[in-house]
Every structure is written in C-alpha cells, then in structure tokens.
Design an enzyme around this catalytic site. Structure first.
Site, PDB file in Angstrom:
ATOM      1  N   GLU A   1      -8.901  -5.398  13.621  1.00 38.10           N
ATOM      2  CA  GLU A   1      -7.799  -5.146  12.891  1.00 38.10           C
ATOM      3  C   GLU A   1      -7.735  -6.228  11.368  1.00 38.10           C
ATOM      4  O   GLU A   1      -7.717  -7.237  11.676  1.00 38.10           O
ATOM      5  CB  GLU A   1      -6.342  -5.315  13.272  1.00 38.10           C
ATOM      6  CG  GLU A   1      -5.237  -4.624  12.210  1.00 38.10           C
ATOM      7  CD  GLU A   1      -4.084  -4.563  12.945  1.00 38.10           C
ATOM      8  OE1 GLU A   1      -2.907  -5.071  12.336  1.00 38.10           O
ATOM      9  OE2 GLU A   1      -3.928  -4.137  14.111  1.00 38.10           O
TER      10      GLU A   1
ATOM     11  N   ASP B   1       2.629  -0.172   6.095  1.00 41.55           N
ATOM     12  CA  ASP B   1       4.027  -1.023   6.640  1.00 41.55           C
ATOM     13  C   ASP B   1       4.933  -0.001   5.749  1.00 41.55           C
ATOM     14  O   ASP B   1       4.798  -0.267   4.445  1.00 41.55           O
ATOM     15  CB  ASP B   1       4.193  -2.381   6.195  1.00 41.55           C
ATOM     16  CG  ASP B   1       5.247  -3.089   6.736  1.00 41.55           C
ATOM     17  OD1 ASP B   1       6.415  -2.290   6.413  1.00 41.55           O
ATOM     18  OD2 ASP B   1       4.997  -3.936   7.596  1.00 41.55           O
TER      19      ASP B   1
ATOM     20  N   HIS C   1       2.340  -0.097  10.689  1.00 39.99           N
ATOM     21  CA  HIS C   1       2.544  -1.732  11.025  1.00 39.99           C
ATOM     22  C   HIS C   1       4.251  -1.954  11.297  1.00 39.99           C
ATOM     23  O   HIS C   1       5.181  -1.652  10.515  1.00 39.99           O
ATOM     24  CB  HIS C   1       2.099  -2.496   9.759  1.00 39.99           C
ATOM     25  CG  HIS C   1       2.533  -4.012  10.040  1.00 39.99           C
ATOM     26  ND1 HIS C   1       3.644  -4.838   9.240  1.00 39.99           N
ATOM     27  CD2 HIS C   1       2.250  -5.012  10.843  1.00 39.99           C
ATOM     28  CE1 HIS C   1       3.537  -5.939   9.471  1.00 39.99           C
ATOM     29  NE2 HIS C   1       2.956  -6.117  10.505  1.00 39.99           N
TER      30      HIS C   1
END
EC number: 4.2.1.90
Length: 405
Positions: A252, A302, A329
């Site tokens: 990631e 996010d 996220h």
C-alpha cells in the site's frame, strides 16, 4: 397532496480545534497521529523523511502531529446541530470562519451538494489538489451530512440509499496482526520500517517481519504492508517480490501521491496475485480518476481528507464503473455509513489507536462520544441506526475557538 417536510436553514457554523503545535500534545481525536509516547504509530515507521537521520526514528520529529484536530459544528434555525472532525487544526478554523462560512449560513440543511461545489470552486486558487484546505472542506461536508440526518431523523447511511449488507467486516491496521487475528479481524496491515536509503538490508528486514507474522498468524489470515509514501518504484518492486513467498495480500501507498506513472509500473511488475493499493493522501475526484487509470486494485480515499462524503460517493461510483474496489482509509463512523452502502467495498479498515494494539480503542477518542468499535472484527448495521453519524461531540475536551465571524 401530501405535505412535504419543511427543512430549516443553517444559522451558524463554528470551528474549534484541539491538539497540534499550539496546544496540548497527545490530544488524539481527529488527528490520530497526535498520540503520547511509546505508541506504535510513532515508532520508527518509514516515511518520506526517513532518509534524513534526524527524522527517521519518530514521525512526530518532523511534525506529523502539528496540525491537530479540526471540529466543525453547523447549527440550524431549529437549534439542532451537526458536527464532524478531521485533521486541520487551527488553520482549518480560520478557513471555516473567515472564508467558507459565507457558503454555509443561510442555506437549507439539504443544500449539501451546492455548498460542497461552492467551497471547492471558491478555494480552488489556493487549495491545489488536496491537503489542509481539502481536509477542512471534508470536515464541513461531513458536519452537513450529520446535521441533515439529525434534522430528518435518519442515519446517514439511509440518506445514501440504505445498506447493501448486514454488517461491515474489518481488517486492522497496527503493529500486531497476530493480536488482530485473536480479536476477530480478517487481516492485519503493518507499517514498513525501512526504505530505499536502507538498501537491500531494509528489504530483508521488512520481509523478515512479514515472515514472522505469517508464522504467527497462519496461512490464511490476510497480511498487508503500509509503506506511507516512503519508497521508489525499484525498491517497492523488490520488496513486493521479497514478501510474495509469505502470501502478502497487498502493498500500500509505496509512492508519493503524484507519481501516477510509478504506480502504473509497480502494478505491472508486482508479483502475480499481490494487489497494489493507494489513495489515502489523494484529494479531489480528478486525482482519483487519474489514480484509477494506473490500474491499481484498490483505491483508499480518506473521507476526512478527500472532499468529504460527497466526494467519497463519487469516487466509489468511479471505481465501480472500472471494476475496482474502494476501501476507505480508517475514518470510523464517517466511513462506516458510506461503505455499508457501497457494493464495491467488501471490507473496511479499523485503525488500532491503543499504544500496543492490545485493546480496541475508538479511532477518534476522546473527541467523539458513543463511537463504536468492531466486535469480533465486525460492526452490524443496527449499531449505525442513530440520526446523523450517531455520535456526539465531547465538549469536555479542551476545545479552542480562535476565530469567529
């Protein structure tokens, strides 16, 4: 003709902060990096600054916790309030109180898309493609969704069309995947500790960590690596192949956000069956479109940084049209209410914020009250059945409002 519910207008928007460079240290909250000492999240994790020896041991040494938590509250004419938190601190307060307020106050509580578009357009000349300004816009957007849900008496996930599954299953991010397995999570994601400046020795050390966890967790438990923008394509490719024998599920955010060609090359050269993922530090729908075109397997926005729930819904639709997954996220309740409505989000992330990963602590503790945590690695949709995002602001925290209008 049936009566249509009359919705109130927004009367006030207010912005506070806790933590950061100008307040108490270790405040936690929306800036989850702002932790006290002896915490795994600040223990020799590879970063873009690790190549400088003065800043390789601790992420706080280069200022990862200087922003602090931004809290935005919107109040309707009927005195109902909605709120949200993100990472933007005192500077985010200025943007809300001195600029964005004009697009919020006086609007109907349902005018979320209009407000969102106006905030994006009005800040375009100083926001770039993400960062502090986008974090602030995200926080406002989430607060608006919270208010709308509370006014109409519905959880946010029902405002989005309802759940497509009965529960959310989680993997855990932290230093101890073996403990995550015992808690019922489907997988564990570890931070890398070494980078290109450490050469092949760094690759061997991180691969050995994966091998050790594979032995502890058994053959079927998911293991992943979070590289936090700290690598180059060559190093990331070598690391991926070094970890392939230990059935690493994905690697990631190996590269900085703007290195789209690098992600394309990494995906092309990664071991067969190993996924390449990124997106945590991307902002705006346009940047995710470019990221999607690299062919990565999972996009990881996010919701508190990418433009809010309004943008996250657009990103999920973009990914779905390309057959890609979206696994946001962290972000606790702000993600929960979204992902339970997405057909291309089969699991989600839970960020371990306890210092040694041995207990489950709410991600945004202590700023949110009634913030749920997974039970046996899962959260049932019934847990989300409260108006808005289902949490309340802990006003016992040392909230500071440095600006007003």
């Amino acid at each position: 003709m049936e009566n249509i519910m009359t919705l109130p207008k927004i009367k006030h928007v207010r912005a506070w902060f806790i933590g950061g460079a100008t307040a108490e240290k270790g405040a936690g909250g929306g800036d989850y990096h702002d932790q006290g000492g002896n915490h795994w999240i600040d223990d020799h994790i590879a970063t873009p600054m690790s190549k400088y020896r003065d800043y390789e041991q601790s992420r706080q040494s280069f200022g990862i916790n200087v922003l602090g938590t931004l809290i935005v509250e919107v109040e309707a004419e009927n005195r109902q309030t909605g709120f949200a938190v993100s990472t933007a601190g005192e500077m985010g307060c200025f943007i809300v109180e001195k600029h964005l307020n004009r697009f919020i106050e006086g609007k109907c509580v349902s005018d979320i898309k209009l407000i969102h578009d106006q905030m994006l357009g009005a800040t375009m000349y100083y926001s770039g493609s993400g960062g502090l300004v986008m974090n602030t816009i995200s926080c406002v957007d989430l607060a608006l969704w919270d208010l709308f849900g509370k006014v109409v008496g519905l959880p946010v996930y029902k405002l989005l069309g309802g759940a497509v599954r009965d529960e959310i299953q989680f993997y855990a991010t932290g230093a101890r995947p073996d403990l995550a397995k015992e808690m019922g999570f489907i997988g564990g994601k570890m931070p890398t500790h070494w980078g290109p400046h450490d050469g092949d020795a760094g690759i061997r050390k991180d691969a050995a960590m994966v091998a050790d966890m594979r032995e502890k967790c058994g053959p079927d438990f998911w293991l992943m690596l979070d590289c936090w923008m700290s690598q180059d394509v060559n190093y990331a490719t070598k690391l991926a192949h070094a970890c392939a024998p230990f059935n690493l599920k994905w690697i990631e955010e190996c590269l900085p956000p703007q290195q789209y060609e690098g992600y394309r090359e990494l995906k092309r050269n990664a071991p067969a069956g190993m996924m390449v993922t990124s997106g945590e530090h991307h902002g705006t729908l346009q940047s995710f479109r470019t990221l999607a075109e690299t062919g990565i397997d999972i996009m990881q926005p996010d919701v508190g940084w990418c433009g809010g729930l309004t943008t996250l819904v657009e990103i999920a639709a973009l990914a779905k049209s390309r057959g890609q997954l979206v696994v946001p996220h962290g972000s606790s309740v702000y993600s929960h209410h979204a992902v339970i409505t997405f057909t291309n989000t089969p699991f989600s992330e839970f960020l371990m914020t306890s210092p040694d990963c041995s207990t489950l602590r709410p991600q945004f503790d202590p700023i949110l009250l009634d913030e749920p945590v997974p039970v046996n690695g899962r959260i049932h949709k019934s847990v989300l059945d409260k108006p808005g995002f289902g949490v309340e602001l802990n006003r016992d925290c040392h909230l500071k409002r440095p600006y007003s209008h």
